[in-house]
Design a protein around this motif. Structure first.
Motif, short mmCIF file in Angstrom:
data_model
loop_
_atom_site.label_atom_id
_atom_site.label_comp_id
_atom_site.label_asym_id
_atom_site.label_seq_id
_atom_site.Cartn_x
_atom_site.Cartn_y
_atom_site.Cartn_z
N THR A 76 0.84 -1.22 0.00
CA THR A 76 0.00 0.00 0.00
C THR A 76 0.87 1.27 0.00
OG1 THR A 76 -1.65 -1.23 1.23
CG2 THR A 76 -1.94 1.13 1.15
N THR A 77 1.97 1.24 0.79
CA THR A 77 2.83 2.44 0.86
C THR A 77 3.39 2.75 -0.54
OG1 THR A 77 3.44 1.71 3.06
CG2 THR A 77 4.78 3.45 2.12
N ARG A 78 3.76 1.70 -1.25
CA ARG A 78 4.30 1.91 -2.62
C ARG A 78 3.21 2.57 -3.48
NH1 ARG A 78 4.24 -2.16 -5.86
NH2 ARG A 78 4.41 -3.68 -4.17
N MET A 79 1.98 2.14 -3.32
CA MET A 79 0.89 2.74 -4.12
C MET A 79 0.70 4.22 -3.78
SD MET A 79 -1.94 -0.32 -4.03
CE MET A 79 -3.17 0.47 -5.06
N TRP A 80 0.75 4.53 -2.48
CA TRP A 80 0.61 5.95 -2.08
C TRP A 80 1.72 6.79 -2.69
CZ3 TRP A 80 0.18 4.09 3.64
CH2 TRP A 80 -1.14 3.81 3.95
N LEU A 81 2.97 6.33 -2.47
CA LEU A 81 4.10 7.13 -2.92
C LEU A 81 4.13 7.20 -4.44
CD1 LEU A 81 6.88 6.03 -0.36
CD2 LEU A 81 5.25 7.92 -0.19
N GLY A 82 3.75 6.10 -5.10
CA GLY A 82 3.73 6.06 -6.56
C GLY A 82 2.69 7.04 -7.12
N ALA A 83 1.67 7.33 -6.34
CA ALA A 83 0.61 8.24 -6.81
C ALA A 83 0.88 9.68 -6.34
CB ALA A 83 -0.74 7.77 -6.30
N GLY A 84 2.06 9.92 -5.76
CA GLY A 84 2.44 11.30 -5.44
C GLY A 84 2.37 11.68 -3.98
N ALA A 85 2.05 10.72 -3.10
CA ALA A 85 2.06 11.05 -1.66
C ALA A 85 3.50 11.30 -1.22
CB ALA A 85 1.47 9.88 -0.87
N HIS A 86 3.67 11.98 -0.10
CA HIS A 86 5.01 12.27 0.43
C HIS A 86 5.25 11.49 1.71
CE1 HIS A 86 5.56 15.83 -2.22
NE2 HIS A 86 4.24 15.81 -2.17
N ARG A 87 6.48 11.01 1.84
CA ARG A 87 6.88 10.40 3.10
C ARG A 87 7.71 11.46 3.82
NH1 ARG A 87 10.85 8.19 5.90
NH2 ARG A 87 10.57 6.19 6.97
N VAL A 88 7.23 11.92 4.95
CA VAL A 88 7.86 13.06 5.65
C VAL A 88 8.54 12.55 6.92
CG1 VAL A 88 7.41 15.29 6.78
CG2 VAL A 88 6.10 14.63 4.75
N SER A 89 9.83 12.87 7.05
CA SER A 89 10.57 12.49 8.26
C SER A 89 10.17 13.36 9.43
CB SER A 89 12.07 12.72 8.05
OG SER A 89 12.60 11.72 7.28
N ILE A 90 10.10 12.74 10.61
CA ILE A 90 9.83 13.52 11.83
C ILE A 90 11.03 13.34 12.75
CG2 ILE A 90 8.17 14.00 13.65
CD1 ILE A 90 6.17 12.21 12.19
N PRO A 91 11.60 14.41 13.33
CA PRO A 91 11.12 15.79 13.30
C PRO A 91 11.71 16.64 12.17
CG PRO A 91 12.86 15.59 14.92
CD PRO A 91 12.69 14.23 14.32
N ASN A 92 12.72 16.12 11.43
CA ASN A 92 13.43 17.03 10.52
C ASN A 92 12.62 17.49 9.32
OD1 ASN A 92 13.83 14.25 10.39
ND2 ASN A 92 15.34 14.46 8.78
N GLY A 93 11.55 16.77 8.97
CA GLY A 93 10.72 17.17 7.83
C GLY A 93 9.53 18.01 8.25
N MET A 94 9.57 18.51 9.49
CA MET A 94 8.45 19.33 9.96
C MET A 94 8.95 20.68 10.45
SD MET A 94 5.96 16.62 11.89
CE MET A 94 4.50 17.64 11.84
#
Ligand SMILES: Cc1cc2nc3c(=O)[nH]c(=O)nc-3n(C[C@H](O)[C@H](O)[C@H](O)COP(=O)(O)OP(=O)(O)OC[C@H]3O[C@@H](n4cnc5c(N)ncnc54)[C@H](O)[C@@H]3O)c2cc1C
Length: 476
Positions: A76-94
């Motif tokens: 499922t994660t591959r499908m999300w990211l493949g469709a343009g979702a972002h994986r955001v690191s915490i805390p450095n990506g916030m």
């Protein structure tokens, strides 16, 4: 011709949203069939649909929820990211202003979140779940009443779009019809004891709008200005989530007495009045893609099905525990509940007496962890409908505030808080001696005097967009 006797149970899921499809994924391996009854048509692409009005608001899927979904439905994660979702690191990506100050961004990744439009999140889960053997969607159909007795539910009568009714027998019925679930009434009609309820309501109103981002959103952070319950007056907050399609999903909120409105012209003005005007400054440079959408039905509402003794019936997701969306835990708690359900079903017979009660208790554990995080804060806002905070509540709240302040400059504490916030562990982790000691010591560095933006993020505010948000190195 003689029919083969049925050896595996039949499951009926009411509601085909996120919880309903996750329940199907959890139970399909242990059943002969899983029928999902959904009131509306469900699209086979990630686009808006009826029955999911909250998709117009920012949805964060914390690591605890994303990991649970991945475990239930690998890929499922591959499908999300493949469709343009972002994986955001915490805390450095916030870029985050907590009640304790601006978070630093120079740490390694402690956890992550998936930042995507809600329609995309649900579409990937739905596509995966509906592809499982035995799972069948009955769209544009809705339950009319439950079948069975006060001691055991044995199915439901459903009504199809053409008005005809059908009785669907099942060994286990899962209610996943969301906040507006009528399951307490349906159970009462069978003569079952009333389901007790707890409500804590800070009167939060959400106003949200999609924007075309003024920059390539790859590597773009989540920007988040949080409310501070210690300040006078209502708590106001805001978030910019980078989502698919180069867009920002922006949500603003206010507790009772400080609510945002649906007025398009006042959206940025409201953002400018938050504890920092940063979100408004970015919105000044972005292009709105539609009108403001408002949500008011945001109370924490817990229906205590874990105390019920009715066999053959369980509830998952918002129908059992609906949470104030501010903390972003609804989807993750539901996903972890579904995972717990799968594990229990794998180790026992789902038709056995007492299974529903054990399953409901397992489902309620992650929901209860999220509940505690939400109501502890919500009860402190003016006009909140809640039990008056006791001495112990105030003490806990002071300790959490101390942790939040320390977290701005201490990785031990920020990692512990992040683990709890992403539902990777429970609040008990905050009482670990290492964390207690760090809290006693307090902040290691002075507070930042503004958001920790990297040059690309700053450039949008100064001169307009620079080519890519992730080209530039991070500042502390
Ligand atoms: C403004 C807002 C912001 C939020 N932000 C976040 C966030 O950042 N992170 C997060 O994790 N959560 C967030 N949430 C919470 C999240 O939206 C819910 O926790 C989640 O949708 C619960 O999923 P569910 O499947 O249990 O219910 P729902 O998503 O409500 O799905 C219920 C389904 O049942 C169907 N249905 C309803 N009644 C019937 C019926 N009688 N018969 C048949 N079908 C029926 C509906 O059509 C729908 O498909 C937010 C919620 C709101 C309101």
């Amino acid at each position: 011709m003689a029919t083969t006797p049925r050896t595996r149970p039949r499951v009926l899921v009411l509601g085909g949203g996120l919880s309903g499809t996750l329940a199907a994924a959890a139970l399909a391996p242990h059943s002969e069939s899983v029928d999902i009854v959904e009131r509306h048509a469900l699209p086979d692409t990630p686009r808006p649909r009826r029955g999911l009005p909250q998709a117009g608001h920012a949805h964060m899927l914390w690591a605890g929820g994303a990991d649970a979904i991945e475990s239930l439905l690998p890929g499922t994660t591959r499908m999300w990211l493949g469709a343009g979702a972002h994986r955001v690191s915490i805390p450095n990506g916030m870029v985050s202003l907590s009640p304790g100050g601006w978070y630093r961004r120079c740490w390694p990744e402690a956890q992550y979140l998936i930042s995507a439009g809600r329609d995309l999140v649900d579409w990937a889960v739905r596509s995966q779940a509906l592809a499982l053997a035995g799972v069948r969607l009955r769209a544009e159909t809705e339950p009319v009443r439950l079948l069975g007795t006060r001691a055991r539910v044995t199915g439901a009568v459903v009504r199809h779009r053409d008005g005809t009714e059908e009785a669907l027998e099942a060994d286990l019925v899962v209610d996943a019809t969301g906040r507006s679930s009528r399951a307490p009434d349906w159970l009462a009609e069978l003569g079952a004891p009333a389901v007790t309820e707890t409500v804590v309501d800070a009167g939060v109103t959400y106003a949200s709008r999609r924007y075309k981002a003024p920059i390539d959103t790859a590597g773009w952070p989540v920007i988040n200005v949080q409310a501070d319950a210690r300040l006078e007056g209502a708590g106001t907050a805001g978030t910019i989530l980078p989502v698919e399609g180069g867009e920002w999903m922006v949500s603003l909120s206010g507790t009772r007495g400080g609510e945002p409105t649906s007025d398009d012209d006042r959206f940025t003005e409201f953002a400018r009045g938050l504890r920092s005007p940063l979100i408004a400054e970015y919105l000044d440079r972005a292009e709105p893609l539609g009108p403001v959408t408002v949500a008011r039905n945001t109370a924490n509402r817990r229906r205590h099905y874990e105390k019920s003794r009715v066999d053959g019936f369980i509830a998952l997701g918002d129908s059992a525990t609906a949470l104030n969306p501010l903390y972003g835990h609804g989807m993750s708690a539901a996903a972890q509940g579904a995972l717990a359900l799968r594990d229990l079903a794998a180790s026992g017979d789902i038709t056995a007496p007492g299974f529903a009660r054990r399953a409901q208790r397992a489902i309620s554990r992650p929901a209860a962890a999220a509940w505690l995080l939400a109501v502890g804060q919500d009860a402190l806002f003016p006009g909140a409908i809640a039990r008056k905070p006791r001495f112990a509540d105030r003490l806990t709240s002071r300790y959490v505030n101390r942790l939040i302040t320390t977290a701005c400059s201490d990785f031990t504490v920020v990692a512990a808080l992040t683990d709890v916030m992403t539902l990777q562990t429970t609040g008990a982790a905050l009482a670990h001696p290492r964390v207690l000691l760090a809290a006693l010591r307090g902040p290691k560095l002075p507070p930042l005097d503004g958001p920790a933006l990297n040059p690309a993020e700053e450039a949008v505010l100064l001169d307009g967009p620079s080519p890519r948000a992730d080209d530039a190195g991070r500042r502390p």
